[in-house]
Each structure stands twice: as structure tokens, then as C-alpha cells.
Scaffold this active site. Structure first.
Site, PDB file in Angstrom:
ATOM      1  N   ASP A 207     -79.224 -57.284 -20.869  1.00 24.11           N
ATOM      2  CA  ASP A 207     -79.260 -56.102 -21.500  1.00 24.11           C
ATOM      3  C   ASP A 207     -80.550 -56.033 -22.105  1.00 24.11           C
ATOM      4  O   ASP A 207     -81.531 -56.641 -22.481  1.00 24.11           O
ATOM      5  CB  ASP A 207     -78.234 -55.906 -22.486  1.00 24.11           C
ATOM      6  CG  ASP A 207     -78.158 -56.940 -23.421  1.00 24.11           C
ATOM      7  OD1 ASP A 207     -78.095 -58.230 -23.141  1.00 24.11           O
ATOM      8  OD2 ASP A 207     -78.258 -56.921 -24.578  1.00 24.11           O
ATOM      9  N   GLU A 274     -76.813 -58.889 -25.906  1.00 21.27           N
ATOM     10  CA  GLU A 274     -77.501 -59.534 -27.028  1.00 21.27           C
ATOM     11  C   GLU A 274     -77.782 -58.388 -27.905  1.00 21.27           C
ATOM     12  O   GLU A 274     -77.998 -58.721 -28.995  1.00 21.27           O
ATOM     13  CB  GLU A 274     -78.501 -60.453 -26.352  1.00 21.27           C
ATOM     14  CG  GLU A 274     -79.111 -61.169 -27.411  1.00 21.27           C
ATOM     15  CD  GLU A 274     -80.341 -60.470 -28.151  1.00 21.27           C
ATOM     16  OE1 GLU A 274     -80.952 -61.298 -29.028  1.00 21.27           O
ATOM     17  OE2 GLU A 274     -80.632 -59.326 -27.563  1.00 21.27           O
ATOM     18  N   ASP A 303     -83.507 -71.031 -25.675  1.00 21.99           N
ATOM     19  CA  ASP A 303     -83.342 -69.654 -25.696  1.00 21.99           C
ATOM     20  C   ASP A 303     -84.539 -68.715 -25.592  1.00 21.99           C
ATOM     21  O   ASP A 303     -85.572 -69.305 -25.458  1.00 21.99           O
ATOM     22  CB  ASP A 303     -82.352 -69.497 -26.817  1.00 21.99           C
ATOM     23  CG  ASP A 303     -81.513 -68.177 -26.838  1.00 21.99           C
ATOM     24  OD1 ASP A 303     -81.700 -67.374 -26.064  1.00 21.99           O
ATOM     25  OD2 ASP A 303     -80.600 -68.099 -27.612  1.00 21.99           O
TER      26      ASP A 303
END
Length: 451
Positions: A207, A274, A303
Site C-alpha cells: 500500500d 502499513e 524490514d
């Protein structure tokens, strides 16, 4: 001229973060080096590789070596030392941040050598830019008012992004197992030859943040065009976070095509919300991974993390080791309505404005604690950066953290947010008509806590 998110910016600004980046296209292909490091991670299947995200100014990407723990070298010289660096004046500074010698993987197969050579080619740059541009074209913006998956049809847009991934990375789709989580979360598994080794986990999110329609005309290229002008890739997600997702997928796809097979299992996990907290995506993916692999089930998790920072005359690779907690807060004011011709002394908007001013006028205290990783960053900079300020150096030696924090912010105000809890006023809603008194005002702020 707009404020685009640019993958390979020459002189650009991160629209969301307001950060300005300057570097040369021919000397610095940030995306190419980013993929190169992911390639090194996956090719050797080790659990303690140092990856980076970002760019390296004024360096030729062709002269970099894939490396593992600690240090990246450029032309035989540790990265972060463009010239002779200052030697620490006291032994204890060096002990705070010892330099780790680089470890180089053995690349001994023709397929891997060809793949690495391809990463250094102009063809790879343009193909990768197009691949990312195509990802940007698929609109995956999420909004705070999205409902639960299965009850809100606006999540369906993620299906188009999944179709893109399937077509763009055919080897990944063919050879990796994929597990949908809560419909639109994706977990890929690439089995390793040694099941006794803990897997590694690479993550990203599908997203992006929305575009304010009022700013659309300020963009030089449409924010969902994925336009590549030879220097820059334009659009939402070019920096956050489709670049990382595409980098991971492109690397795995290329490794498969080169004949590589990992020793330890590699897991890819891609959330889809997120930017609004992760309740529908990361939350369920986390539960799935915990159920599947157990507590401490991964040897390494990569990450979004941090990026390259040019500070104190040197390039410093920052590895994120901590993150603030956050809390969304709301304040509402309800007052009787009426006609604007007979206003009260303070309208609901006026009262809310006073609240905002009061909150912003009383920031949290600035504190540099032992637990703050910023201190480690400063200690390493003092030990190894070329132009580290003497004043900051002396405060580190004296262990005067408060003086160090104040001097650091005076030198560079952008560090202030790293030294305190913060609040940011993000939305105020209220009022329906210019000649009617507003009855309901909603204020939202995002608080990020140090403790």
C-alpha cells in the site's frame, strides 16, 4: 514543479517526509545498489548480512563489492571515509564502535556471476525502472476509514496488484509457495536445503499513502504514472515502499533464473495496510508467521529500516534497531449551532485552535537516554566519521548526554524528533457552511512515544 517521490532522484524531495536528496544519476544508481545487496543476502543465505536501503552519493556503483557484516568497501576503502579519517583521540571512543571487517561471499557459479554482471548493466537499470514504474501504476492507496477486509470493497484494488506481481515475476510465481493471509497479505516461501537452519524473513508493504487532489497539479508527472524520464521514476510508492517490494521480488526472480538454490529457507511477507497501522495486514501476517515458525523462528528479519545518511563528512549506513511507539489521539468539541451573524465569543473552531496552539507550545522534554540508539550512532560517527564536531566528541567522552543532545539539535535541528516524544497535528474536520456555526469539530494527532 511538483514534489514527487523519486526512485532515482537527481534533485528531488520526498513528498511525505520533506527530505531533500541530491546526487548524480550516472554516479549513483540507488536502486541498482539496493538490489545488488539483496542479491548478496540471498545468494549466500547467511543470517547476519548488512543490507542497506537508500543511496550513496558520488560513488561509482560498479566498484562496490557485495559484503556481509559490518563494513561496505568502495575501491578497497571502508565506506564512510572519502579521505583520511580522523583517528580517535581516546581509546574508549573506538571501543564504543569497533569496526568489523567485511566478509565476502563466495560466488562460484556461472549463473550467479552472470546475474551480478547483469545487475551492473544499463539494461538492468532501465528494466528495473520500468518494473517499478508498472508497480506504481497499480493504485494501492489506503485511507484511515477503510473497514475490515470482506466488508469494505475498497480493498479489492489489491487484487490488481497481485496480478501485476504474478506477471512481472514469473519465476517467483512458479517456484515459491504463496500463502494469502487475510485475503490480500502475501507470504512466499522458498525452501532451503537445510531444514535445521532458521529461515530469514524479508518484508515490505503493497500500500501507499493517498494523494490530496488539491496537489495533483503540482506534480510534474502524474503520481500514478510510474514515469521514468531517464533519471527519475515518479510516483507514489517509489520511496515507500514499492521500491523495496520490487527489489525483493526482482532479486528472487533473478536468483531462480540463475540456478541458485538457498541453503536456509527464505520467507517473503508483504502487508497491504502499513500506512494505516497494519491491523488488517501485518497483524494477521504476524499471527500466521508465529503459528507457522514459532517464537524466535527467524534468524534475521529485514524490514523497511533506515537508509544511508551523509553526516559529519562521511556516508554512514544506518541500521534500525528500535522504533518509537505511536498512538493516534482524537479530540472532539460539540457546541450549539446557529447563524454566523450572532457568533459566540469563541466558536468551536476557535476553541480547537487554542487547544492546538497549547499542545504545540509545550513539546515533550528532550532526552538522550542510554537506550536511545542515536547515542550509538553518534559514538560510531565520533570514532569513524571524517569531520565529526569536536564539541560533540567531547560531550561523548564526558558522557554528558543532555549537553550532547542540545548541541546536536543546535547543529542540525532534524535530530530533535529522535530525542523526544512528538505530537503532530494531522487532521481537523468541522463546519459545513460558511454562514453556519460549526456544531462538531474533530481533531486528530499522531503521538510517537520515546518510552
Amino acid at each position: 514543479m511538483g514534489n514527487p517521490e523519486a526512485l532515482l532522484p537527481k534533485d528531488s524531495k520526498d513528498l511525505a517526509g520533506g527530505k531533500t536528496f541530491y546526487h548524480s544519476y550516472f554516479q549513483d544508481n540507488r536502486y541498482r545498489k539496493y538490489i545488488l545487496n539483496f542479491f548478496g543476502l540471498l545468494a549466500v543465505s547467511l543470517f547476519s548480512v548488512t543490507l542497506y536501503r537508500g543511496y550513496i552519493s558520488s560513488l561509482d556503483p560498479g566498484s562496490f563489492d557485495i559484503c556481509q557484516v559490518g563494513a561496505l568497501e568502495h575501491r578497497g576503502k571502508p565506506l564512510g571515509t572519502h579521505g583520511p579519517r580522523n583517528k580517535p583521540r581516546r581509546q574508549n571512543i573506538e571501543k564504543l564502535c569497533p569496526r568489523v571487517e567485511p566478509i565476502y561471499p563466495e560466488i562460484n557459479t556461472p549463473g550467479i556471476r552472470r546475474a551480478i554482471a547483469y545487475l551492473q548493466s544499463p539494461d538492468f537499470l532501465f528494466r528495473s525502472a520500468k518494473t517499478l514504474g508498472d508497480a506504481i501504476k497499480v493504485r494501492t492507496a489506503v485511507y484511515d476509514d477503510f473497514g475490515e477486509v470482506g466488508r469494505d470493497d475498497r480493498w479489492n484494488k489489491m487484487e490488481r496488484f497481485h496480478d501485476y506481481l504474478h506477471g512481472a515475476f514469473p519465476a517467483v510465481s512458479r517456484y515459491l509457495l504463496v500463502h494469502p493471509v487475510n485475503e490480500y497479505g502475501l507470504v512466499y516461501e522458498w525452501g532451503g536445503s537445510n531444514e535445521n537452519l532458521k529461515p530469514i524473513l524479508l518484508t515490505a508493504h503493497q500500500d501507499v499513502v493517498p494523494i490530496e487532489q488539491e496537489t495533483m497539479e503540482q506534480w510534474e508527472h502524474h503520481p500514478y504514472s510510474g514515469h521514468f524520464d531517464g533519471n527519475d521514476v515518479w510516483g507514489r510508492g517509489a520511496l515507500d515502499d514499492k521500491n523495496q517490494l520490487v527489489a525483493i521480488m526482482e532479486t528472487v526472480n533473478l536468483l531462480i533464473q540463475s540456478g541458485f538454490r538457498p541453503v536456509r529457507k527464505i520467507v517473503l511477507a508483504f502487508g497491504f495496510d502499513e500506512e494505516i497501522g497494519g491491523d488488517q495486514g501485518a497483524h494477521y501476517i504476524g499471527e500466521y508467521l508465529l503459528y507457522t515458525y514459532g517464537e524466535d523462528g527467524f534468524s534475521l528479519i529485514i524490514d523497511e529500516g533506515s537508509s544511508m545518511q551523509s553526516e559529519f563528512g562521511s556516508d554512514i549506513m544506518v541500521i534500525s534497531t528500535a522504533e518509537k511507539g505511536f498512538m493516534n489521539q482524537e479530540i472532539t468539541i460539540k457546541m450549539p449551532g446557529g447563524h454566523s451573524s450572532i457568533p459566540p465569543l469563541h466558536s468551536s473552531i476557535g476553541i480547537m485552535s487554542e487547544i492546538v496552539v497549547a499542545l504545540e507550545s509545550h513539546p515533550f522534554e528532550r532526552v538522550l537516554s542510554d537506550d536511545n540508539p542515536l547515542f550509538d550512532f553518534l559514538a560510531c560517527s565520533a570514532a569513524h566519521a571524517r569531520d565529526f564536531p569536536k564539541e560533540l566528541y567531547d560531550y561523548i567522552v564526558q558522557d554528558d548526554k543532555q549537553a550532547l543532545a542540545d548541541a546536536l539539535v543546535k547543529l542540525n535541528p532534524r535530530f530533535d524528533a529522535d530525542l523526544r516524544s512528538t505530537t503532530a497535528v494531522t487532521t481537523i474536520c468541522g463546519g459545513t457552511k460558511v454562514n453556519a456555526l460549526p456544531e462538531y469539530i474533530l481533531y486528530r494527532q499522531l503521538r510517537r512515544n520515546m518510552d
